[in-house]
Write a protein that holds these residues in place. Structure first.
Motif: not given
Length: 70
Positions: A28-37
């Motif tokens: 999503r563009p509104d989440v800066l530091f999302r990491v897929r785990r």
């Protein structure tokens, strides 16, 4: 199951038409530091404890320089 991870964003263009964009919820563009785990992966609690101690220390250090404090 895969449809739960779909993020839909609706925007209205200048002409009045509705544009629907579907994307992966992890991107999503509104989440800066999302990491897929992996779902089974969890970060250690010590990272959060260390971040709290570091942040608290920085706040105390900055507030100690404020004039007029007790």
């Amino acid at each position: 199951m895969a449809s739960e991870n779909i993020y839909r964003q609706e925007t209205i263009t200048d002409t009045g038409s509705v544009k629907i964009v579907e994307m992966d919820a992890a991107r999503r563009p509104d989440v800066l530091f999302r990491v897929r785990r992996d779902e089974s992966h969890e970060i250690s609690a010590w990272w959060m404890i260390g971040a709290f101690v570091l942040f608290s220390g920085i706040v105390v250090a900055l507030l100690s320089g404020v004039p007029g404090s007790a």
